[in-house]
Enzyme design. Sequence first.
Site, PDB file in Angstrom:
ATOM      1  N   ASP A   1       1.788 -15.304   6.637  1.00 48.07           N
ATOM      2  CA  ASP A   1       1.626 -16.697   6.555  1.00 48.07           C
ATOM      3  C   ASP A   1       1.626 -16.994   4.983  1.00 48.07           C
ATOM      4  O   ASP A   1       2.161 -18.124   4.614  1.00 48.07           O
ATOM      5  CB  ASP A   1       0.016 -17.039   6.900  1.00 48.07           C
ATOM      6  CG  ASP A   1      -0.076 -17.155   8.498  1.00 48.07           C
ATOM      7  OD1 ASP A   1       1.161 -17.276   9.140  1.00 48.07           O
ATOM      8  OD2 ASP A   1      -1.181 -17.459   8.735  1.00 48.07           O
TER       9      ASP A   1
ATOM     10  N   ALA B   1       3.051  -0.894   4.808  1.00 50.65           N
ATOM     11  CA  ALA B   1       2.729  -0.764   6.002  1.00 50.65           C
ATOM     12  C   ALA B   1       2.178  -2.222   6.441  1.00 50.65           C
ATOM     13  O   ALA B   1       1.935  -2.619   7.621  1.00 50.65           O
ATOM     14  CB  ALA B   1       1.371   0.190   6.122  1.00 50.65           C
TER      15      ALA B   1
ATOM     16  N   TYR C   1      11.200   8.649   0.998  1.00 45.46           N
ATOM     17  CA  TYR C   1      11.156   7.823  -0.137  1.00 45.46           C
ATOM     18  C   TYR C   1      11.837   8.313  -1.577  1.00 45.46           C
ATOM     19  O   TYR C   1      11.704   7.460  -2.486  1.00 45.46           O
ATOM     20  CB  TYR C   1       9.612   7.439  -0.326  1.00 45.46           C
ATOM     21  CG  TYR C   1       9.091   6.572   0.818  1.00 45.46           C
ATOM     22  CD1 TYR C   1       9.549   5.361   1.270  1.00 45.46           C
ATOM     23  CD2 TYR C   1       7.910   7.450   1.579  1.00 45.46           C
ATOM     24  CE1 TYR C   1       9.024   4.822   2.533  1.00 45.46           C
ATOM     25  CE2 TYR C   1       7.531   6.781   2.783  1.00 45.46           C
ATOM     26  CZ  TYR C   1       8.022   5.715   3.125  1.00 45.46           C
ATOM     27  OH  TYR C   1       7.395   5.304   4.355  1.00 45.46           O
TER      28      TYR C   1
ATOM     29  N   ARG D   1       5.018  11.013  -2.666  1.00 49.64           N
ATOM     30  CA  ARG D   1       4.698  10.659  -1.291  1.00 49.64           C
ATOM     31  C   ARG D   1       6.014  10.840  -0.423  1.00 49.64           C
ATOM     32  O   ARG D   1       6.912  10.267  -0.725  1.00 49.64           O
ATOM     33  CB  ARG D   1       4.355   9.140  -1.024  1.00 49.64           C
ATOM     34  CG  ARG D   1       4.360   8.740   0.399  1.00 49.64           C
ATOM     35  CD  ARG D   1       4.361   7.172   0.380  1.00 49.64           C
ATOM     36  NE  ARG D   1       3.852   6.683   1.611  1.00 49.64           N
ATOM     37  CZ  ARG D   1       4.171   5.568   2.103  1.00 49.64           C
ATOM     38  NH1 ARG D   1       4.689   4.596   1.407  1.00 49.64           N
ATOM     39  NH2 ARG D   1       4.064   5.198   3.293  1.00 49.64           N
TER      40      ARG D   1
ATOM     41  N   PRO E   1       0.937  -1.331   0.013  1.00 49.33           N
ATOM     42  CA  PRO E   1      -0.042   0.178  -0.242  1.00 49.33           C
ATOM     43  C   PRO E   1       0.778   1.287   0.030  1.00 49.33           C
ATOM     44  O   PRO E   1       1.769   1.240   0.653  1.00 49.33           O
ATOM     45  CB  PRO E   1      -0.911  -0.221   1.199  1.00 49.33           C
ATOM     46  CG  PRO E   1      -0.179  -1.162   2.035  1.00 49.33           C
ATOM     47  CD  PRO E   1       0.403  -2.010   1.211  1.00 49.33           C
ATOM     48  N   ASN E   2       0.355   2.292  -0.686  1.00 49.83           N
ATOM     49  CA  ASN E   2       0.763   3.654  -0.817  1.00 49.83           C
ATOM     50  C   ASN E   2       2.307   3.760  -1.863  1.00 49.83           C
ATOM     51  O   ASN E   2       2.653   4.845  -1.891  1.00 49.83           O
ATOM     52  CB  ASN E   2       1.072   4.249   0.596  1.00 49.83           C
ATOM     53  CG  ASN E   2      -0.127   4.464   1.437  1.00 49.83           C
ATOM     54  OD1 ASN E   2      -1.141   4.830   0.707  1.00 49.83           O
ATOM     55  ND2 ASN E   2      -0.293   3.849   2.463  1.00 49.83           N
TER      56      ASN E   2
ATOM     57  N   HIS F   1      12.720  -2.850   2.311  1.00 49.27           N
ATOM     58  CA  HIS F   1      12.214  -1.537   2.630  1.00 49.27           C
ATOM     59  C   HIS F   1      13.056  -0.437   2.136  1.00 49.27           C
ATOM     60  O   HIS F   1      14.203  -0.531   2.436  1.00 49.27           O
ATOM     61  CB  HIS F   1      12.031  -1.491   4.140  1.00 49.27           C
ATOM     62  CG  HIS F   1      10.943  -2.485   4.591  1.00 49.27           C
ATOM     63  ND1 HIS F   1       9.804  -2.431   4.643  1.00 49.27           N
ATOM     64  CD2 HIS F   1      11.352  -3.665   5.164  1.00 49.27           C
ATOM     65  CE1 HIS F   1       9.162  -3.422   5.170  1.00 49.27           C
ATOM     66  NE2 HIS F   1       9.952  -4.475   5.686  1.00 49.27           N
TER      67      HIS F   1
ATOM     68  N   GLU G   1      12.658  -9.685   1.405  1.00 51.60           N
ATOM     69  CA  GLU G   1      11.916  -8.469   2.141  1.00 51.60           C
ATOM     70  C   GLU G   1      12.678  -7.065   1.988  1.00 51.60           C
ATOM     71  O   GLU G   1      13.804  -7.220   2.257  1.00 51.60           O
ATOM     72  CB  GLU G   1      11.560  -8.676   3.567  1.00 51.60           C
ATOM     73  CG  GLU G   1      10.861  -7.621   4.198  1.00 51.60           C
ATOM     74  CD  GLU G   1      10.513  -7.862   5.631  1.00 51.60           C
ATOM     75  OE1 GLU G   1      10.915  -8.777   6.333  1.00 51.60           O
ATOM     76  OE2 GLU G   1      10.262  -6.848   6.326  1.00 51.60           O
TER      77      GLU G   1
ATOM     78  N   ARG H   1      12.923   4.672  12.392  1.00 54.50           N
ATOM     79  CA  ARG H   1      11.735   5.410  12.600  1.00 54.50           C
ATOM     80  C   ARG H   1      10.979   4.797  13.745  1.00 54.50           C
ATOM     81  O   ARG H   1      11.509   4.287  14.586  1.00 54.50           O
ATOM     82  CB  ARG H   1      11.025   5.074  11.075  1.00 54.50           C
ATOM     83  CG  ARG H   1      11.838   5.592   9.923  1.00 54.50           C
ATOM     84  CD  ARG H   1      11.143   5.140   8.672  1.00 54.50           C
ATOM     85  NE  ARG H   1      10.065   6.120   8.502  1.00 54.50           N
ATOM     86  CZ  ARG H   1       9.268   6.048   7.419  1.00 54.50           C
ATOM     87  NH1 ARG H   1       9.289   4.837   6.486  1.00 54.50           N
ATOM     88  NH2 ARG H   1       7.956   6.556   7.395  1.00 54.50           N
TER      89      ARG H   1
ATOM     90  N   ARG I   1       7.046   0.223  13.261  1.00 51.61           N
ATOM     91  CA  ARG I   1       7.849  -0.440  12.177  1.00 51.61           C
ATOM     92  C   ARG I   1       9.064  -1.358  12.458  1.00 51.61           C
ATOM     93  O   ARG I   1       9.547  -1.800  11.536  1.00 51.61           O
ATOM     94  CB  ARG I   1       8.470   1.129  11.090  1.00 51.61           C
ATOM     95  CG  ARG I   1       7.437   2.009  10.797  1.00 51.61           C
ATOM     96  CD  ARG I   1       8.081   3.282   9.840  1.00 51.61           C
ATOM     97  NE  ARG I   1       6.874   4.071   9.937  1.00 51.61           N
ATOM     98  CZ  ARG I   1       6.041   4.377   9.075  1.00 51.61           C
ATOM     99  NH1 ARG I   1       5.736   3.423   8.386  1.00 51.61           N
ATOM    100  NH2 ARG I   1       5.220   5.576   9.125  1.00 51.61           N
TER     101      ARG I   1
ATOM    102  N   ASN J   1       8.001  -5.888  -0.937  1.00 49.96           N
ATOM    103  CA  ASN J   1       7.747  -4.794  -0.047  1.00 49.96           C
ATOM    104  C   ASN J   1       6.418  -4.516   0.166  1.00 49.96           C
ATOM    105  O   ASN J   1       5.526  -4.066  -0.292  1.00 49.96           O
ATOM    106  CB  ASN J   1       8.236  -3.196  -0.540  1.00 49.96           C
ATOM    107  CG  ASN J   1       8.422  -2.097   0.432  1.00 49.96           C
ATOM    108  OD1 ASN J   1       7.865  -2.267   1.549  1.00 49.96           O
ATOM    109  ND2 ASN J   1       9.115  -1.189   0.108  1.00 49.96           N
TER     110      ASN J   1
END
Length: 140
Positions: A85, A75, A23, A18, A10-11, A98, A96, A105, A109, A72
């Site tokens: 899962d 949130a 970012y 943003r 999301p986002n 980020h 993963e 932060r 998080r 990624n």
Amino acid sequence: MKKLIIINGPNLNLLGKREPEVYGNASFEDYFQNLQQRFPSLELIYFQSNIEGELIDKLHEVGFDADGIILNAAAYTHTSVGIGDAVKAVETPVIEVHISNVYAREEFRHLSYISPNASGIIIGFGLKGYELAIQSFLAK
Ligand code: DQA
């Protein structure tokens, strides 16, 4: 030809617009085009969704077939037992990523439901983290 998929949560469709101080200024679409040009020997796929269930469905769809998943979950990383899962359920290794250093932060998080089942974690290198993840799959 190795098949790798980048899945953004999301986002992340708003990258470039943003919180650019966190970012960066680049849109993911532009960065992704650049990645495709730099790795012509790979089948590189990009998927983004703001919807938790769609991210889970995509993990199921590609997770027994692709050679690598770069995730990624944004949130949802910090909230989603379901995505955690799904990462555990699939066969394809999941890295993963980020963009920001989540440990520098807010405390909420610092928890990740993805990390325990990720094959590796790349945090805090900006968009370059996706490229580092691709390179780690190529080195295998
Ligand atoms: C993020 C970090 C998350 O905490 C945040 O919710 C995001 C992006 C990152 O790439 O730095 O949306 O996953």
